[in-house]
Design a protein around this motif. Structure first.
Motif, PDB file in Angstrom:
ATOM      1  N   ILE A  35     -16.514   3.780  36.228  1.00 35.81           N
ATOM      2  CA  ILE A  35     -16.633   4.648  35.045  1.00 35.81           C
ATOM      3  C   ILE A  35     -18.100   5.117  34.886  1.00 35.81           C
ATOM      4  N   ARG A  36     -19.038   4.173  35.045  1.00 33.04           N
ATOM      5  CA  ARG A  36     -20.463   4.547  34.934  1.00 33.04           C
ATOM      6  C   ARG A  36     -20.820   5.596  35.981  1.00 33.04           C
ATOM      7  N   ARG A  39     -19.510   9.009  35.013  1.00 35.16           N
ATOM      8  CA  ARG A  39     -20.353   9.582  33.942  1.00 35.16           C
ATOM      9  C   ARG A  39     -21.637  10.175  34.542  1.00 35.16           C
ATOM     10  N   ARG A  40     -22.267   9.428  35.444  1.00 31.88           N
ATOM     11  CA  ARG A  40     -23.506   9.934  36.079  1.00 31.88           C
ATOM     12  C   ARG A  40     -23.245  11.241  36.811  1.00 31.88           C
ATOM     13  N   GLY A  42     -21.325  13.462  35.858  1.00 31.98           N
ATOM     14  CA  GLY A  42     -21.008  14.515  34.876  1.00 31.98           C
ATOM     15  C   GLY A  42     -19.522  14.742  34.658  1.00 31.98           C
ATOM     16  N   LYS A  43     -18.703  13.808  35.097  1.00 30.11           N
ATOM     17  CA  LYS A  43     -17.253  13.947  34.873  1.00 30.11           C
ATOM     18  C   LYS A  43     -16.940  13.668  33.403  1.00 30.11           C
ATOM     19  N   ARG A  44     -15.882  14.295  32.906  1.00 32.31           N
ATOM     20  CA  ARG A  44     -15.452  14.044  31.535  1.00 32.31           C
ATOM     21  C   ARG A  44     -14.327  13.013  31.545  1.00 32.31           C
ATOM     22  N   ILE A  45     -14.340  12.164  30.560  1.00 33.20           N
ATOM     23  CA  ILE A  45     -13.419  11.009  30.577  1.00 33.20           C
ATOM     24  C   ILE A  45     -12.745  10.825  29.214  1.00 33.20           C
ATOM     25  N   ASP A  69     -19.037   2.095  28.205  1.00 32.42           N
ATOM     26  CA  ASP A  69     -19.357   2.796  26.961  1.00 32.42           C
ATOM     27  C   ASP A  69     -18.358   3.921  26.735  1.00 32.42           C
ATOM     28  N   ALA A  70     -17.837   4.003  25.524  1.00 30.96           N
ATOM     29  CA  ALA A  70     -16.924   5.109  25.197  1.00 30.96           C
ATOM     30  C   ALA A  70     -17.107   5.458  23.732  1.00 30.96           C
ATOM     31  N   LYS A  71     -17.183   6.762  23.447  1.00 26.92           N
ATOM     32  CA  LYS A  71     -17.224   7.189  22.049  1.00 26.92           C
ATOM     33  C   LYS A  71     -15.806   7.106  21.475  1.00 26.92           C
ATOM     34  N   GLU A  74     -13.409   9.680  22.531  1.00 23.74           N
ATOM     35  CA  GLU A  74     -12.920   9.645  23.918  1.00 23.74           C
ATOM     36  C   GLU A  74     -11.729   8.688  24.062  1.00 23.74           C
TER      37      GLU A  74
END
Lengths: 268, 268
Positions: A35-36, A39-40, A42-45, A69-71, A74
């Motif tokens: 997942i990290r 994110r690096r 630039g993929k959207r999750i 980490d997730a908002k 998301e």
């Protein structure tokens, strides 16, 4: 770490949680690193789970515990989308009886609905019976729900997953509870909100902001994740860390676009 | 008191109990008088119930309480016939896990089976999971049963009645529990012992000693009592004091031979 070549083109990723990110209380090996990495790059999750036992906040905490980490935005749960559905279709002024765990009850309270108790269900008017997984299920809870449905309450299912993969094996899921009520009342749910319902997928796609063809759905279950992906015109990847074995995938007429042992195998 | 003309030819009567003799804790008006009258007329009688929550002895006591004398051998329950089935097919040396009430557990103990507990089900080998109505049902009980079935235990249903008529209305029946386990495990029961299974009917006919064409089955449910009667080539009478309304009888493609408001209407 590098994404497998055939997966590089995807801009958005929709991850199921049970059987993909964790199994019961245990994180599935290496998922946080993947997942990290995404994110690096630039993929959207989005994390999209049929499991309605926890609030989105509780899921964020759980992911955090596993190094992810997730908002809040998301995270999409069937409980949250059920609350959205009820508010949009019937307004806020609803009396609910909930067969579900504290997370589902809290999610519904956040939307301003009135929550009635098991005892209330026998003598007060219930507008909607909301059903999710409830591991504190009792006959009394079920009987009160059946009584309300037979007396005219709407019957709404957060999801119909037959079971849930845990460290002990497959334990009964919300779908088994839904089936109990369906048989005892002769009434089918008005809607099953969770996957494979295409609306919950469109909800997730809107959050991602990616086109379906550039979006990969990663799940462990054909009848929810993979069918949902196809209905939403996304591509799909099944992992074998959850409810489905390779044999079952091979036997199925519904074919995912990709099959991997685990989420970790998405990277080289 | 006189039997209605069209019913006089019958020599044997098979009476369902829930919704025919009683509803929940309440006797249905006048049934004791009709049974006494039939006995005086030399008619043969069996009480045949899908309800597996009580032993035959307990049913005899309950009938007695309502003014009806019945010998143990005139009472056939799905629990008792389930025990017979298991002993005949698999022998006495079986470890059972039971989702059911104390009456079912006692009936099984009377046959010499080993009864394992909910906790045992998680770590000991279970041969058969026996399912009947259990009003003390919990998620843990269901999960333990599902676990045993997924690990190879046979799945036997005493009955599949979707609900049970009580003074509070229709409450969930054994069929709802069976459906819960079927959905969560993906395994169907090896057999459903209760009506409309023809074998339990033949069991009752053997006790009566009457020919099917001279035997009347009296029940409150089309999908169990009336279908069972037809399969056994008996005549059938539906009463409207239980699970079925006149409207439902009229809509049904399966037609009972006689329809009466209640058992009391069997006599003039």
């Amino acid at each position: 770490m590098k994404l497998k070549k055939e997966l590089r083109k995807f801009k958005g990723f929709i991850f199921d949680c049970d059987g993909v990110i964790w199994r019961g209380k245990n994180k599935i090996e290496g998922v946080d690193g993947v997942i990290r990495y995404l994110r690096r790059e630039g993929k959207r999750i989005v994390f999209l789970t049929n499991n309605s036992t926890k609030t989105r906040e509780e899921y964020a905490k759980r992911l955090k515990l596993f190094g992810i980490d997730a908002k809040i935005d998301e995270i999409v749960t069937s409980g949250y989308v059920t609350a959205q559905y009820l508010r949009e279709k019937y307004g806020r002024n609803l009396r609910l009886y909930i067969i579900g765990e504290s997370g589902l009850i809290e999610e519904m309270k956040n939307f301003g609905f009135t929550i009635l108790s098991e005892k209330d269900a026998w003598h007060r008017k219930i507008d909607v019976v909301v059903v999710g997984l409830d591991r504190k299920l009792t006959y009394e809870k079920l009987a009160a729900g059946a009584y309300a449905i037979l007396n005219g309450a709407k019957f709404i299912a957060t999801n119909a997953d037959p079971n849930i993969p845990t460290e002990k094996g497959l334990l009964p899921g919300a779908g088994a509870i839904v089936s109990f009520l369906k048989v005892s009342t002769g009434v089918k749910p008005e809607i099953v909100i969770g996957k494979p319902n295409v609306e919950i997928m469109n909800f997730a796609l809107k959050i991602l902001g990616t086109d379906p063809e550039n979006t990969l759905v990663v799940g462990d279950r054909i009848e929810t994740d993979i069918i949902a992906a196809k209905r939403a015109r996304c591509k799909s990847l099944i992992v074998l860390t959850g409810a489905t074995t390779l044999e079952e995938v091979k036997k199925s007429e519904i074919k995912p676009d990709f099959i991997l042992e685990s989420l970790l195998d998405m990277v080289l």
